[in-house]
Write an enzyme that holds these catalytic residues in place. Structure first.
Site, short mmCIF file in Angstrom:
data_model
loop_
_atom_site.label_atom_id
_atom_site.label_comp_id
_atom_site.label_asym_id
_atom_site.label_seq_id
_atom_site.Cartn_x
_atom_site.Cartn_y
_atom_site.Cartn_z
N HIS A 1 1.02 -1.33 -0.13
CA HIS A 1 -0.31 -0.65 -0.46
C HIS A 1 0.96 1.47 0.33
O HIS A 1 1.95 1.17 0.80
CB HIS A 1 -1.01 -0.16 1.54
CG HIS A 1 -1.57 1.57 1.46
ND1 HIS A 1 -3.24 1.49 0.60
CD2 HIS A 1 -1.47 2.47 1.59
CE1 HIS A 1 -3.45 2.38 0.47
NE2 HIS A 1 -2.41 2.96 1.48
N ASP B 1 -15.42 0.49 7.02
CA ASP B 1 -14.40 1.88 6.21
C ASP B 1 -14.90 2.73 5.18
O ASP B 1 -14.92 3.42 4.95
CB ASP B 1 -13.24 1.14 5.74
CG ASP B 1 -11.90 2.67 5.10
OD1 ASP B 1 -11.64 2.54 6.14
OD2 ASP B 1 -12.08 1.71 3.79
N ARG C 1 -15.00 11.19 6.16
CA ARG C 1 -13.22 11.83 6.79
C ARG C 1 -12.99 12.82 5.86
O ARG C 1 -12.58 14.01 5.66
CB ARG C 1 -12.53 10.76 6.86
CG ARG C 1 -12.06 9.72 7.74
CD ARG C 1 -11.22 9.12 7.78
NE ARG C 1 -10.08 9.35 7.24
CZ ARG C 1 -9.08 8.47 6.10
NH1 ARG C 1 -10.02 7.49 6.18
NH2 ARG C 1 -7.85 9.04 6.08
N SER D 1 -8.45 2.78 8.86
CA SER D 1 -8.19 2.95 6.99
C SER D 1 -8.02 1.52 6.67
O SER D 1 -8.20 0.51 5.67
CB SER D 1 -8.65 3.94 5.83
OG SER D 1 -9.21 3.59 4.79
N LYS E 1 -8.60 -2.62 5.72
CA LYS E 1 -8.81 -3.76 5.04
C LYS E 1 -7.49 -4.44 4.61
O LYS E 1 -8.09 -5.61 3.49
CB LYS E 1 -8.97 -2.19 3.27
CG LYS E 1 -10.15 -1.40 3.78
CD LYS E 1 -9.98 -0.41 2.12
CE LYS E 1 -8.61 0.41 1.89
NZ LYS E 1 -9.08 1.44 3.12
#
Length: 509
Positions: free
Chosen positions: A141, A220, A227, A242, A246
């Site tokens: 990520h 989420d 957000r 978040s 995931k």
């Protein structure tokens, strides 16, 4: 039945104690379903239970908001209650926003952040994999950058090394590009896949790049949208919740995070980025996913292309062994870390070498072609894109207009402000300003110079790809201002992008 009616008439929370209210909430659910099983009066019970639990939730949430607003630490049960209310739409939007702002203002401790992440992960489906894939499930990520097409090269390279990569990615919002948007510039590519389809794609190609499924971490999806609306995007606990929720729902063996810092990153200074990286690593490991993080610079664009179709072209060039040095530095380092963590490489150096060999030798390109075909791209289209000397614009859409900008003086290229470049391209249609908004995949820019390169006045340094609207004089001036020239006695190579590697409690310069 009488007990349910009596509970319905109570004033909540009893004695102002939200934890007691939460316990009653759970007891009511158990009692109601017991009654349902014995009496079978579905419609009446459903209606009574709905209004009862709604009264409980609506009365309890303000207490939790007040507690966090005043700097208190929420218990695991209170966090579970809040996340469940969000996931089941049993909370007002304004209350969700108020809680997010309270978290942004007062923060969360390590235990609270871990509990928030765990409950978000558990709010939906958690993926499961065949036993023979144990230890092979990996993902990466990035916190977002300009020209960041790393995933398009890294996922198939890892698959070529024997890993399984169920990469769940996002769309672009604001100045950062989204991996899904880039892939959707390829005709037929389908990012919407069910859990069963993801499993089939992994069997066929070893990697997939998909969007978040409807059943994966539903809490989420709600919190992410809130957000954005409440300007709490940069809250570290909320970022950690978040991202890691995931990835935890993917049931990974190992995860590596590319946390960027610099003028074109979420966090501009190294120390703030390091704090976020340390939190992400700690929370990931606490959830049972072996997690590491890189700290990498984000000033100039990664590679030479910015914009969806253009970045796909550059990723294909990288997969054919012709990738720019900065892009390949990130690909080999991130991939090397994952191979080391899974035991598929003895150390980072060997891991980097294996990733590099998978790319240069063509094995990663074969995996990318298989992924395209498994995700809906026609066989002839996938074959054309992945051939050695493909006509990429015979498949991908090219913008109607191009314009080249010229260097204003002699000098050495010291920097190209990626943020400025991305902001102008966003206005020209390459990005979106709201979730679900349209984008033009063909809009983008190609850098025609490299950092450290010596140039003469009047040389072309940027090729702008645009349609409607055409760039205004002010936007062209802004693009020109992104180029920084200086003087040096001789050309100097740019600094490496990777600043640090954080793995567990270790920080490796």
């Amino acid at each position: 039945m009488l007990h349910v009616l009596e509970l319905h008439s109570l004033s909540w929370p009893p004695g102002g104690d939200s934890s007691g209210c939460i316990e009653v909430y759970a007891s009511c659910v158990r009692a109601a379903f017991s009654l349902l099983a014995t009496r079978g009066r579905l419609l009446w019970l459903y209606r009574s239970l709905f209004f009862l639990l709604l009264q409980v939730v609506m009365a309890s949430i303000p207490d939790l908001i007040r507690k966090k607003r005043d700097g208190g630490a929420l218990s695991d049960e209170e966090i579970r209650f809040f996340v469940h209310a969000v996931a089941t739409d049993a909370i007002e939007d304004c209350q969700t926003g108020a809680m997010l702002m309270a978290i942004w203002l007062k923060g969360m401790g390590q235990r609270e952040t871990e509990a928030l992440t765990r409950e978000m992960m558990s709010s939906g489906e958690v993926m499961s994999w065949p036993e023979e894939w144990a230890g092979l499930m990996v993902d990466k990520h990035s916190t977002g950058g300009v020209g960041d097409k790393v995933s398009l090269v890294l996922a198939p390279a890892l698959a070529a090394c024997g890993c399984k990569v169920p990469m769940i990615s996002g769309r672009g919002l604001g100045h950062t590009g989204g991996t899904l948007d880039k892939l959707e510039s390829i005709p037929g590519f389908n990012v919407h896949q069910s859990a069963a389809q993801i499993l089939a794609i992994l069997r066929a190609a070893g990697c997939c790049i998909v969007g978040q499924t409807e059943t994966l971490v539903p809490a989420d999806r709600v919190l992410y949208a809130r957000r954005n609306a409440t300007s709490t995007v940069d809250s570290r606990p909320l970022i950690a919740g978040s991202i890691i929720s995931k990835k935890g729902a993917e049931s990974l063996s190992a995860l590596v995070l590319d946390v960027k810092f610099g003028p074109a990153a979420l966090y501009r200074d190294l120390e703030a980025a390091r704090e976020l990286a340390q939190l992400l690593v700690a929370v990931g490991n606490a959830l049972g996913v072996r997690t590491a993080a890189l700290l990498s610079r984000m000033s100039a664009p990664i590679g030479r292309c910015v914009g969806n179709s253009l970045e796909v072209v550059e990723a294909l060039e990288a997969l054919k062994g012709r990738g720019p040095g900065d892009l390949m530095e990130l690909v080999t380092t991130l991939g090397g870390v994952l191979l080391e963590m899974t035991g598929m490489a003895s150390d980072l150096s060997e891991g980097r070498r294996k990733i590099s060999e998978a790319v240069i030798g063509g094995a990663a390109l074969c995996r990318f072609q298989a992924m395209l075909q498994a995700q809906g791209v026609a066989n002839e289209t996938a074959l054309s894109l992945c051939s050695a000397h493909s006509d990429d614009y015979g498949v991908l859409r090219r913008s109607q207009h191009q314009m080249e900008l010229k260097t204003p003086a002699d000098g050495v290229v010291l920097d190209v402000a990626g943020l400025t470049l991305a902001e102008v391209l966003h206005k020209l249609g390459a990005g979106r300003s709201s979730v679900g908004g349209p984008i033009n995949h063909s809009v983008g820019a190609e850098l025609l110079v490299s950092l450290g390169q010596r140039v003469k006045k009047g040389e072309s340094w940027l090729r702008l790809h645009y349609e409607v609207p055409a760039p205004s004089p002010d936007q062209i001036n802004r693009l020109q201002s992104a180029l920084t020239l200086g003087s040096r006695d001789r050309d100097a190579p740019p600094r490496a992008l990777v600043e640090e590697l954080l793995q567990g409690h270790d920080v490796i310069p």
